[in-house]
Motif scaffolding. Structure first.
Motif, PDB file in Angstrom:
ATOM      1  N   MET A 277       0.832  -1.207   0.000  1.00 15.30           N
ATOM      2  CA  MET A 277       0.000   0.000   0.000  1.00 15.30           C
ATOM      3  C   MET A 277       0.864   1.255   0.000  1.00 15.30           C
ATOM      4  SD  MET A 277      -3.123  -0.920  -0.226  1.00 15.30           S
ATOM      5  CE  MET A 277      -2.459  -2.252  -1.256  1.00 15.30           C
ATOM      6  N   TYR A 278       1.888   1.276   0.834  1.00 19.69           N
ATOM      7  CA  TYR A 278       2.724   2.474   0.921  1.00 19.69           C
ATOM      8  C   TYR A 278       3.482   2.722  -0.381  1.00 19.69           C
ATOM      9  CZ  TYR A 278       1.851   2.633   5.981  1.00 19.69           C
ATOM     10  OH  TYR A 278       1.263   2.731   7.215  1.00 19.69           O
ATOM     11  N   LEU A 279       3.893   1.634  -1.040  1.00 22.79           N
ATOM     12  CA  LEU A 279       4.545   1.790  -2.344  1.00 22.79           C
ATOM     13  C   LEU A 279       3.555   2.343  -3.360  1.00 22.79           C
ATOM     14  CD1 LEU A 279       6.841   1.383  -4.389  1.00 22.79           C
ATOM     15  CD2 LEU A 279       6.043  -0.985  -4.673  1.00 22.79           C
ATOM     16  N   TYR A 280       2.358   1.792  -3.406  1.00 22.57           N
ATOM     17  CA  TYR A 280       1.384   2.215  -4.408  1.00 22.57           C
ATOM     18  C   TYR A 280       0.942   3.662  -4.180  1.00 22.57           C
ATOM     19  CZ  TYR A 280       1.092  -2.895  -4.995  1.00 22.57           C
ATOM     20  OH  TYR A 280       1.381  -4.231  -5.180  1.00 22.57           O
ATOM     21  N   ILE A 281       0.858   4.072  -2.932  1.00 22.61           N
ATOM     22  CA  ILE A 281       0.566   5.485  -2.634  1.00 22.61           C
ATOM     23  C   ILE A 281       1.632   6.373  -3.262  1.00 22.61           C
ATOM     24  CG2 ILE A 281       0.473   7.226  -0.798  1.00 22.61           C
ATOM     25  CD1 ILE A 281      -0.595   4.935   1.037  1.00 22.61           C
ATOM     26  N   ALA A 282       2.880   6.008  -3.024  1.00 21.90           N
ATOM     27  CA  ALA A 282       3.988   6.816  -3.543  1.00 21.90           C
ATOM     28  C   ALA A 282       3.995   6.831  -5.065  1.00 21.90           C
ATOM     29  CB  ALA A 282       5.311   6.275  -3.004  1.00 21.90           C
ATOM     30  N   MET A 283       3.697   5.698  -5.681  1.00 26.01           N
ATOM     31  CA  MET A 283       3.658   5.636  -7.140  1.00 26.01           C
ATOM     32  C   MET A 283       2.569   6.553  -7.695  1.00 26.01           C
ATOM     33  SD  MET A 283       4.237   1.505  -7.479  1.00 26.01           S
ATOM     34  CE  MET A 283       3.621   1.388  -9.154  1.00 26.01           C
ATOM     35  N   ALA A 284       1.402   6.549  -7.057  1.00 23.16           N
ATOM     36  CA  ALA A 284       0.319   7.435  -7.498  1.00 23.16           C
ATOM     37  C   ALA A 284       0.712   8.897  -7.313  1.00 23.16           C
ATOM     38  CB  ALA A 284      -0.960   7.126  -6.731  1.00 23.16           C
ATOM     39  N   ASP A 285       1.328   9.202  -6.194  1.00 27.62           N
ATOM     40  CA  ASP A 285       1.788  10.574  -5.954  1.00 27.62           C
ATOM     41  C   ASP A 285       2.790  11.018  -7.014  1.00 27.62           C
ATOM     42  OD1 ASP A 285       0.257  11.072  -3.708  1.00 27.62           O
ATOM     43  OD2 ASP A 285       1.832  10.564  -2.280  1.00 27.62           O
ATOM     44  N   LEU A 286       3.740  10.144  -7.299  1.00 27.94           N
ATOM     45  CA  LEU A 286       4.778  10.490  -8.276  1.00 27.94           C
ATOM     46  C   LEU A 286       4.172  10.640  -9.667  1.00 27.94           C
ATOM     47  CD1 LEU A 286       7.808  10.965  -8.696  1.00 27.94           C
ATOM     48  CD2 LEU A 286       8.039   8.518  -9.179  1.00 27.94           C
ATOM     49  N   ALA A 287       3.228   9.784 -10.018  1.00 24.88           N
ATOM     50  CA  ALA A 287       2.570   9.896 -11.320  1.00 24.88           C
ATOM     51  C   ALA A 287       1.905  11.248 -11.465  1.00 24.88           C
ATOM     52  CB  ALA A 287       1.547   8.778 -11.486  1.00 24.88           C
ATOM     53  N   ALA A 288       1.263  11.719 -10.405  1.00 23.81           N
ATOM     54  CA  ALA A 288       0.591  13.017 -10.453  1.00 23.81           C
ATOM     55  C   ALA A 288       1.590  14.165 -10.556  1.00 23.81           C
ATOM     56  CB  ALA A 288      -0.280  13.193  -9.209  1.00 23.81           C
ATOM     57  N   LYS A 289       2.688  14.063  -9.829  1.00 28.10           N
ATOM     58  CA  LYS A 289       3.661  15.167  -9.807  1.00 28.10           C
ATOM     59  C   LYS A 289       4.467  15.263 -11.097  1.00 28.10           C
ATOM     60  CE  LYS A 289       2.718  16.367  -5.567  1.00 28.10           C
ATOM     61  NZ  LYS A 289       1.945  17.613  -5.306  1.00 28.10           N
ATOM     62  N   THR A 290       4.685  14.125 -11.742  1.00 25.19           N
ATOM     63  CA  THR A 290       5.570  14.118 -12.908  1.00 25.19           C
ATOM     64  C   THR A 290       4.839  13.843 -14.213  1.00 25.19           C
ATOM     65  OG1 THR A 290       6.060  11.758 -12.589  1.00 25.19           O
ATOM     66  CG2 THR A 290       7.513  13.350 -11.496  1.00 25.19           C
ATOM     67  N   ASP A 291       3.495  13.778 -14.162  1.00 24.42           N
ATOM     68  CA  ASP A 291       2.697  13.555 -15.365  1.00 24.42           C
ATOM     69  C   ASP A 291       3.103  12.258 -16.056  1.00 24.42           C
ATOM     70  OD1 ASP A 291       0.669  14.274 -17.114  1.00 24.42           O
ATOM     71  OD2 ASP A 291       2.044  15.279 -18.489  1.00 24.42           O
ATOM     72  N   ASP A 292       3.246  11.192 -15.228  1.00 24.09           N
ATOM     73  CA  ASP A 292       3.787   9.926 -15.706  1.00 24.09           C
ATOM     74  C   ASP A 292       2.646   8.964 -16.043  1.00 24.09           C
ATOM     75  OD1 ASP A 292       4.980   7.359 -15.923  1.00 24.09           O
ATOM     76  OD2 ASP A 292       6.696   8.056 -14.759  1.00 24.09           O
ATOM     77  N   HIS A 293       2.369   8.807 -17.335  1.00 25.31           N
ATOM     78  CA  HIS A 293       1.275   7.958 -17.789  1.00 25.31           C
ATOM     79  C   HIS A 293       1.496   6.495 -17.431  1.00 25.31           C
ATOM     80  CE1 HIS A 293      -0.871  10.863 -20.552  1.00 25.31           C
ATOM     81  NE2 HIS A 293       0.232  11.514 -20.266  1.00 25.31           N
ATOM     82  N   SER A 294       2.697   5.991 -17.677  1.00 22.98           N
ATOM     83  CA  SER A 294       2.937   4.565 -17.461  1.00 22.98           C
ATOM     84  C   SER A 294       2.831   4.209 -15.984  1.00 22.98           C
ATOM     85  CB  SER A 294       4.307   4.160 -18.007  1.00 22.98           C
ATOM     86  OG  SER A 294       5.354   4.759 -17.263  1.00 22.98           O
ATOM     87  N   LEU A 295       3.230   5.122 -15.129  1.00 26.93           N
ATOM     88  CA  LEU A 295       3.134   4.855 -13.700  1.00 26.93           C
ATOM     89  C   LEU A 295       1.673   4.828 -13.259  1.00 26.93           C
ATOM     90  CD1 LEU A 295       5.215   4.220 -11.556  1.00 26.93           C
ATOM     91  CD2 LEU A 295       5.259   6.635 -10.927  1.00 26.93           C
ATOM     92  N   LYS A 296       0.862   5.721 -13.831  1.00 28.43           N
ATOM     93  CA  LYS A 296      -0.566   5.688 -13.518  1.00 28.43           C
ATOM     94  C   LYS A 296      -1.208   4.397 -14.037  1.00 28.43           C
ATOM     95  CE  LYS A 296      -5.056   7.871 -13.820  1.00 28.43           C
ATOM     96  NZ  LYS A 296      -5.761   6.654 -14.238  1.00 28.43           N
ATOM     97  N   GLU A 297      -0.826   3.984 -15.221  1.00 27.64           N
ATOM     98  CA  GLU A 297      -1.365   2.740 -15.761  1.00 27.64           C
ATOM     99  C   GLU A 297      -1.015   1.554 -14.869  1.00 27.64           C
ATOM    100  OE1 GLU A 297       0.186   2.532 -19.675  1.00 27.64           O
ATOM    101  OE2 GLU A 297      -1.045   4.177 -20.450  1.00 27.64           O
ATOM    102  N   THR A 298       0.214   1.549 -14.356  1.00 21.79           N
ATOM    103  CA  THR A 298       0.626   0.489 -13.439  1.00 21.79           C
ATOM    104  C   THR A 298      -0.209   0.530 -12.168  1.00 21.79           C
ATOM    105  OG1 THR A 298       2.895   0.549 -14.279  1.00 21.79           O
ATOM    106  CG2 THR A 298       2.563  -0.469 -12.130  1.00 21.79           C
ATOM    107  N   CYS A 299      -0.447   1.733 -11.639  1.00 22.36           N
ATOM    108  CA  CYS A 299      -1.280   1.872 -10.444  1.00 22.36           C
ATOM    109  C   CYS A 299      -2.678   1.313 -10.691  1.00 22.36           C
ATOM    110  CB  CYS A 299      -1.376   3.343 -10.030  1.00 22.36           C
ATOM    111  SG  CYS A 299       0.130   4.012  -9.294  1.00 22.36           S
TER     112      CYS A 299
END
Length: 651
Positions: A277-299
């Motif tokens: 959960m803590y990893l996935y939270i961070a991934m979602a946060d990073l996707a939002a901050k860096t406009d990262d499509h692939s990271l959002k898709e992974t989430c």
């Protein structure tokens, strides 16, 4: 490349007047915070000592003795401080704030000159910093202190705690990275990643965001850092908490820490549920901050795997005691599960972050499900006893089962590993931070929590007030206050459990038939005093599992609104497995203000299959009529100790 659509910002100027949540917030302020302060100072009789504050006094040279506790004992102090920070927003308390300031000053005195701050390594292994990232939680503890420092700064405006942690982060940044001479490692227990994004939000220091990105991107890269680290440990003297051979032999591979492959290649939720959960939270946060499509898709892929295959109806996650972990799809045992309180808290936080990426009912429904069910069950109604594990079924025989000794039939005063109570407390104290997000011209209401919110929409100051008796009633009243007429949108979530909804604006009926990802959008020019009334049908639902969940076949769970129900021995007698709910029975609901702090109970006519003198027999078993009474799952075990079950056999 097109930017991520519908990125929304959290809204924090929220005042809670909600009877349900205000009661819990008062319990946290008046009972839980003082109770946990006593626990941290070893002042609770007949309970496991914490020693957490004393560890810092020893590290500061102000006391003598040895380190005591788990390797992550420091994090209990961090979560206590974070809870205090949120509580001060609602309940200003000069004495409590001064006590928190004293703890923060103690942290500063315990901090080493280079910025290092971890009492386990300061006191127990001073020469072995960063040698066991896999097991010993250095970066995890740092993450919780960073979160606490951000919360305390946002609530009080005081910067001392923030400066302490910025100094520590400067050290961490100098130690870790891909540059020559740096350690190419990452934490075994994720937490610092999401904390660094929160730190970036208040400091706007790109270094903090880049460090979070490094820890996320480096995870699972080959050669695997934890394997290299394990080899290096053979050459040093260490008091490591895990024996490396035992770790491997017990099957706790790198899936346990979600470090088996790079995060973008992970398509299934595996390993320790809280860490995930803590990893996935961070991934979602990073996707939002860096406009990262692939990271959002992974989430999104990971979200679907958890929610569609591995989540209990109570929003509990982690079905195996071995590793406190996810197992395979549809493996959801009710009596031997784990469902750690921290895991449901983490799921709620992850849902919150996914809503910031995209306002979508599928995230908000799970957020609500976790808040009202799988998290609150972790604490009794007076805030003094806690569940680490949250079962969906308790039977009389469990006390004799070695394989189920982790399942407790009543809440405990405290734990040697005490991560859950303060985690739950910080969630309750900040629950309003989950209620709204916004874009420039749209306010999204994800949760129905009575009170008011102040924000700016379309360059106009806007105040929205909610009035209702949720979660027991579905009639929601919202009042808009603006200084001047203003055009903006209100997006009101129509929950997935609601089978019929209606709405009025200033008394005139408006159609609720076109939803945008589960939200009813009202786009108009608003005047001061405009009102919206929303009626959400709260019929009792008989919920059934996917047939692939073999443990629940022939059974139903009852849900009304966001609340999942259970039956208890105190209401229904022993041997709850012998109760049968008729498919034709009408289920009635009634609010009982003097029961369990005020709850809606459910009643239905059913049957009880009576025990016999024979272990096996060919004759039909006798059934006697019985009224079945169900209470909210979160409130079970607040009267008499006894059996409980969420899933009830139907006939």
């Amino acid at each position: 490349m097109k930017s991520l659509v519908n990125i929304t910002d959290p809204v924090k100027r929220v005042v809670v007047e909600d009877q349900f949540w205000k009661t819990y917030k008062q319990i946290v302020a008046k009972e839980v915070i003082p109770y946990q302060w006593k626990a941290l100072n070893d002042e609770l009789p007949d309970t496991e000592p914490s020693h957490a504050i004393e560890n810092f006094r020893i590290a500061a040279g102000e006391s003598s003795g040895e380190y005591y506790g788990t390797v992550f004992q420091d994090s209990d102090v961090a979560k206590w401080l974070e809870t205090v920070a949120y509580s001060l927003r609602d309940f200003p308390n000069k004495e409590l704030e001064e006590k928190a300031d004293e703890v923060i000053a103690l942290l500063g005195r315990a901090q080493r000159n280079d910025g290092y701050l971890n009492t386990y390594y300061i006191l127990k292994e001073p020469n072995n910093r960063w040698t066991n990232l896999r097991d010993n939680h250095e970066l995890y503890c740092a993450g919780h202190f960073i979160e606490a420092a951000v919360a305390y700064y946002e609530s009080t405006g005081k910067k001392e705690f923030l400066h302490i942690m910025e100094k520590y982060v400067d050290l961490i940044d100098s130690v870790f990275g891909l540059e020559e001479g740096k350690i190419k490692g990452y934490p075994g227990h994720e937490e610092i990643e999401l904390a660094l994004v929160r730190l970036f939000d208040v400091t706007t220091n790109q270094k903090h965001l880049k460090l979070a990105q490094y820890f996320i991107e480096q995870r699972g890269q080959q050669p695997n850092y934890f394997s290299e680290e394990m080899e290096k440990r053979k050459t040093i003297e260490t008091a490591q908490t895990w024996n490396d051979d035992t770790y491997i032999n017990f099957g706790l591979g790198y899936e346990y820490q979600q470090a088996h492959k790079p995060v973008r290649e992970q398509k299934e939720a595996v390993g320790h549920a809280v860490r995930a959960m803590y990893l996935y939270i961070a991934m979602a946060d990073l996707a939002a901050k860096t406009d990262d499509h692939s990271l959002k898709e992974t989430c999104d892929i990971l979200w679907d795997d958890v929610i569609k295959h591995k989540m209990y109806i109570t929003a509990g996650i982690g079905s195996a005691v071995n590793g406190e972990a996810f197992t395979c799809k549809h493996d959801l045992p009710n009596d031997s599960m784990y469902c750690e309180t921290c895991a449901s808290v983490g799921l709620a936080f992850w849902a919150n972050r996914m809503l910031r990426l995209e306002p979508n009912r599928k995230y908000a429904d799970v957020l609500e499900q976790a808040l009202y069910n799988g998290t609150l069950s972790g604490m009794d109604l007076d805030g003094k006893r806690f569940f680490y594990v949250n079962p969906l079924e308790v039977n009389s025989f469990q006390k004799n089962r070695k394989d189920q000794e982790h399942v407790k039939t009543e809440r405990q005063k405290w734990f040697f590993c005490a991560c859950c109570p303060p985690n739950l407390a910080r969630m309750i104290a900040s629950v309003e931070d989950n209620a709204y997000t916004q874009t420039e011209d749209t306010l999204y209401t994800h949760l129905y929590i009575a009170g008011n919110v102040q924000t700016v929409l379309s360059e106009q100051k806007v105040e929205l007030t909610q009035t209702h008796h949720y979660p027991w009633e579905g009639n929601i009243a919202l009042t808009v206050n603006v200084e001047n007429s203003a055009k903006f949108k209100l997006a009101l979530r129509i929950p997935g459990w609601c089978k019929a909804a209606s709405a009025k604006v200033n008394g005139e009926t408006v159609a609720v038939n076109e939803l945008e990802k589960g939200y009813f959008i009202i786009d108009r020019v608003w005047q001061k005093g405009d009102t919206v009334t929303l009626e959400l049908d709260m019929a009792v639902l008989r919920m059934r599992s996917n047939p692939l969940v073999s443990m629940n076949q022939g059974q139903t769970a009852l849900q009304r609104g966001p609340i999942v129900y259970c039956i208890e021995e105190v209401d229904n007698g022993a041997n709850l497995a012998g109760i049968r709910l008729s498919k034709q029975s009408e289920i009635t609901s009634q609010y009982e203000p003097n029961l369990l702090n005020g709850v809606v109970t459910l009643k239905a006519e059913g049957y009880r299959i009576e025990p016999t003198s024979e272990l096996y027999q060919s004759e039909p078993l006798e059934m006697h009529p019985q009224t079945i009474t169900a209470i909210p799952y979160y409130a079970w075990c607040n009267r008499k100790k006894g059996e409980m079950r969420v899933w009830i056999y139907e006939m």
